[in-house]
Motif scaffolding. Sequence first.
Motif, mmCIF file in Angstrom:
data_model
loop_
_atom_site.group_PDB
_atom_site.id
_atom_site.type_symbol
_atom_site.label_atom_id
_atom_site.label_comp_id
_atom_site.label_asym_id
_atom_site.label_seq_id
_atom_site.Cartn_x
_atom_site.Cartn_y
_atom_site.Cartn_z
ATOM 1 N N THR A 45 5.630 -81.704 -8.848
ATOM 2 C CA THR A 45 6.211 -82.886 -9.474
ATOM 3 C C THR A 45 5.925 -84.087 -8.586
ATOM 4 O O THR A 45 6.166 -84.032 -7.387
ATOM 5 C CB THR A 45 7.743 -82.708 -9.644
ATOM 6 O OG1 THR A 45 7.996 -81.559 -10.446
ATOM 7 C CG2 THR A 45 8.368 -83.932 -10.288
ATOM 8 N N GLU A 127 16.107 -89.300 -15.595
ATOM 9 C CA GLU A 127 15.709 -87.907 -15.775
ATOM 10 C C GLU A 127 16.278 -86.946 -14.735
ATOM 11 O O GLU A 127 16.567 -85.799 -15.030
ATOM 12 C CB GLU A 127 14.170 -87.853 -15.750
ATOM 13 C CG GLU A 127 13.566 -86.507 -15.953
ATOM 14 C CD GLU A 127 12.045 -86.547 -15.919
ATOM 15 O OE1 GLU A 127 11.452 -85.455 -16.028
ATOM 16 O OE2 GLU A 127 11.449 -87.634 -15.781
ATOM 17 N N TYR A 128 16.440 -87.421 -13.490
ATOM 18 C CA TYR A 128 16.882 -86.544 -12.406
ATOM 19 C C TYR A 128 18.338 -86.764 -12.005
ATOM 20 O O TYR A 128 18.770 -86.304 -10.946
ATOM 21 C CB TYR A 128 15.971 -86.719 -11.191
ATOM 22 C CG TYR A 128 14.510 -86.553 -11.522
ATOM 23 C CD1 TYR A 128 14.028 -85.338 -11.996
ATOM 24 C CD2 TYR A 128 13.611 -87.605 -11.384
ATOM 25 C CE1 TYR A 128 12.694 -85.185 -12.318
ATOM 26 C CE2 TYR A 128 12.272 -87.448 -11.697
ATOM 27 C CZ TYR A 128 11.823 -86.238 -12.172
ATOM 28 O OH TYR A 128 10.489 -86.074 -12.493
ATOM 29 N N SER A 131 20.800 -84.900 -9.286
ATOM 30 C CA SER A 131 19.999 -84.125 -8.337
ATOM 31 C C SER A 131 19.718 -84.955 -7.087
ATOM 32 O O SER A 131 19.884 -86.173 -7.089
ATOM 33 C CB SER A 131 18.665 -83.715 -8.981
ATOM 34 O OG SER A 131 18.879 -82.888 -10.093
ATOM 35 N N THR A 157 18.923 -80.627 -4.281
ATOM 36 C CA THR A 157 19.987 -80.009 -5.058
ATOM 37 C C THR A 157 19.699 -80.222 -6.535
ATOM 38 O O THR A 157 18.833 -81.027 -6.901
ATOM 39 C CB THR A 157 21.371 -80.611 -4.722
ATOM 40 O OG1 THR A 157 21.360 -81.996 -5.085
ATOM 41 C CG2 THR A 157 21.714 -80.446 -3.257
ATOM 42 N N GLY A 158 20.456 -79.531 -7.378
ATOM 43 C CA GLY A 158 20.281 -79.681 -8.817
ATOM 44 C C GLY A 158 18.893 -79.248 -9.237
ATOM 45 O O GLY A 158 18.437 -78.155 -8.910
ATOM 46 N N ARG A 159 18.209 -80.125 -9.910
ATOM 47 C CA ARG A 159 16.851 -79.822 -10.389
ATOM 48 C C ARG A 159 15.868 -79.550 -9.251
ATOM 49 O O ARG A 159 14.837 -78.921 -9.455
ATOM 50 C CB ARG A 159 16.380 -80.997 -11.234
ATOM 51 C CG ARG A 159 15.133 -80.729 -11.976
ATOM 52 C CD ARG A 159 15.023 -81.632 -13.152
ATOM 53 N NE ARG A 159 13.693 -81.516 -13.708
ATOM 54 C CZ ARG A 159 13.187 -82.355 -14.556
ATOM 55 N NH1 ARG A 159 13.899 -83.366 -14.976
ATOM 56 N NH2 ARG A 159 11.971 -82.200 -15.014
ATOM 57 N N PHE A 160 16.188 -80.015 -8.053
ATOM 58 C CA PHE A 160 15.285 -79.868 -6.913
ATOM 59 C C PHE A 160 15.784 -78.850 -5.890
ATOM 60 O O PHE A 160 15.391 -78.885 -4.724
ATOM 61 C CB PHE A 160 15.063 -81.224 -6.243
ATOM 62 C CG PHE A 160 14.446 -82.217 -7.183
ATOM 63 C CD1 PHE A 160 13.130 -82.091 -7.584
ATOM 64 C CD2 PHE A 160 15.197 -83.254 -7.704
ATOM 65 C CE1 PHE A 160 12.559 -82.987 -8.463
ATOM 66 C CE2 PHE A 160 14.642 -84.157 -8.597
ATOM 67 C CZ PHE A 160 13.320 -84.030 -8.974
ATOM 68 N N ARG A 161 16.619 -77.938 -6.326
ATOM 69 C CA ARG A 161 17.120 -76.895 -5.422
ATOM 70 C C ARG A 161 15.930 -76.134 -4.816
ATOM 71 O O ARG A 161 15.022 -75.736 -5.502
ATOM 72 C CB ARG A 161 18.009 -75.939 -6.211
ATOM 73 C CG ARG A 161 18.730 -74.939 -5.351
ATOM 74 C CD ARG A 161 19.694 -74.103 -6.183
ATOM 75 N NE ARG A 161 20.767 -74.957 -6.707
ATOM 76 C CZ ARG A 161 21.194 -74.898 -7.968
ATOM 77 N NH1 ARG A 161 20.685 -74.066 -8.823
ATOM 78 N NH2 ARG A 161 22.169 -75.691 -8.354
ATOM 79 N N LEU A 190 8.156 -76.863 -6.741
ATOM 80 C CA LEU A 190 9.284 -76.078 -7.220
ATOM 81 C C LEU A 190 8.770 -74.720 -7.673
ATOM 82 O O LEU A 190 7.704 -74.628 -8.271
ATOM 83 C CB LEU A 190 9.967 -76.778 -8.396
ATOM 84 C CG LEU A 190 10.474 -78.179 -8.116
ATOM 85 C CD1 LEU A 190 10.898 -78.849 -9.409
ATOM 86 C CD2 LEU A 190 11.632 -78.124 -7.152
ATOM 87 N N ARG A 192 8.446 -71.657 -10.042
ATOM 88 C CA ARG A 192 8.598 -71.454 -11.482
ATOM 89 C C ARG A 192 9.721 -70.476 -11.788
ATOM 90 O O ARG A 192 10.384 -70.560 -12.799
ATOM 91 C CB ARG A 192 7.278 -70.962 -12.064
ATOM 92 C CG ARG A 192 7.293 -70.926 -13.577
ATOM 93 C CD ARG A 192 5.960 -70.593 -14.108
ATOM 94 N NE ARG A 192 5.772 -69.149 -13.956
ATOM 95 C CZ ARG A 192 4.682 -68.517 -14.287
ATOM 96 N NH1 ARG A 192 3.647 -69.184 -14.753
ATOM 97 N NH2 ARG A 192 4.577 -67.220 -14.149
ATOM 98 N N GLY A 194 12.316 -69.840 -9.605
ATOM 99 C CA GLY A 194 13.476 -70.094 -8.776
ATOM 100 C C GLY A 194 13.456 -69.374 -7.445
ATOM 101 O O GLY A 194 14.473 -69.234 -6.793
#
Length: 196
Positions: A45, A127-128, A131, A157-161, A190, A192, A194
Amino acid sequence: MAASSTSSLVQLALLVVLVMASASWSSRTVDAAGGGDGGNRRAATHIRLYIHETFSGSNATVAPPVVPSPLGANATFGEVGVLDDALRAGEDPASDLVGRFQGLFVGTDLGSPSYMSAVTLVFTAGEYSGSTITVQGQFSFDAADGSAVERSVVGGTGRFRMARGYSLMEVVSTPTPESVVFRIDVFVLLSRHGQY
């Protein structure tokens, strides 16, 4: 002679195991960069934002130093500063506010003004929203060559954990003598699935 040959076989077997382990790690690294069969492929990203910083006045967003250097007034080694800059979608101060660029920096170089910084991009809109991305690394105020400051993405955190990657930050304008606008490009990997 048999003991020597057994010892050599054990060493050879150990070498083969190490080479295989190294090759396995390398293939995961290639997959993470987008190559290989994609079994552990990470999605990259790219986020471009603008940091609006004000040095002084009633709307100052940076406070250097909150702890002065123990070496005296003109030294930076050991001083601590904090910042809470506006994180916007564009260079224009009227562009959408998407969050804050919050962190601290510590003078770490006895010779020249150089700092270790730990900063979090806190997304409050867009969008984020909800996070964060945390970057850490060296920052020098005397980078006269205009090169970008590179820092590591060390998490989020959040979407960027569990995010990893890097950021590039450079000055794009100085609207007033008391302010500066930086462009920051963040490249985040990131997993795919997790996991890494």
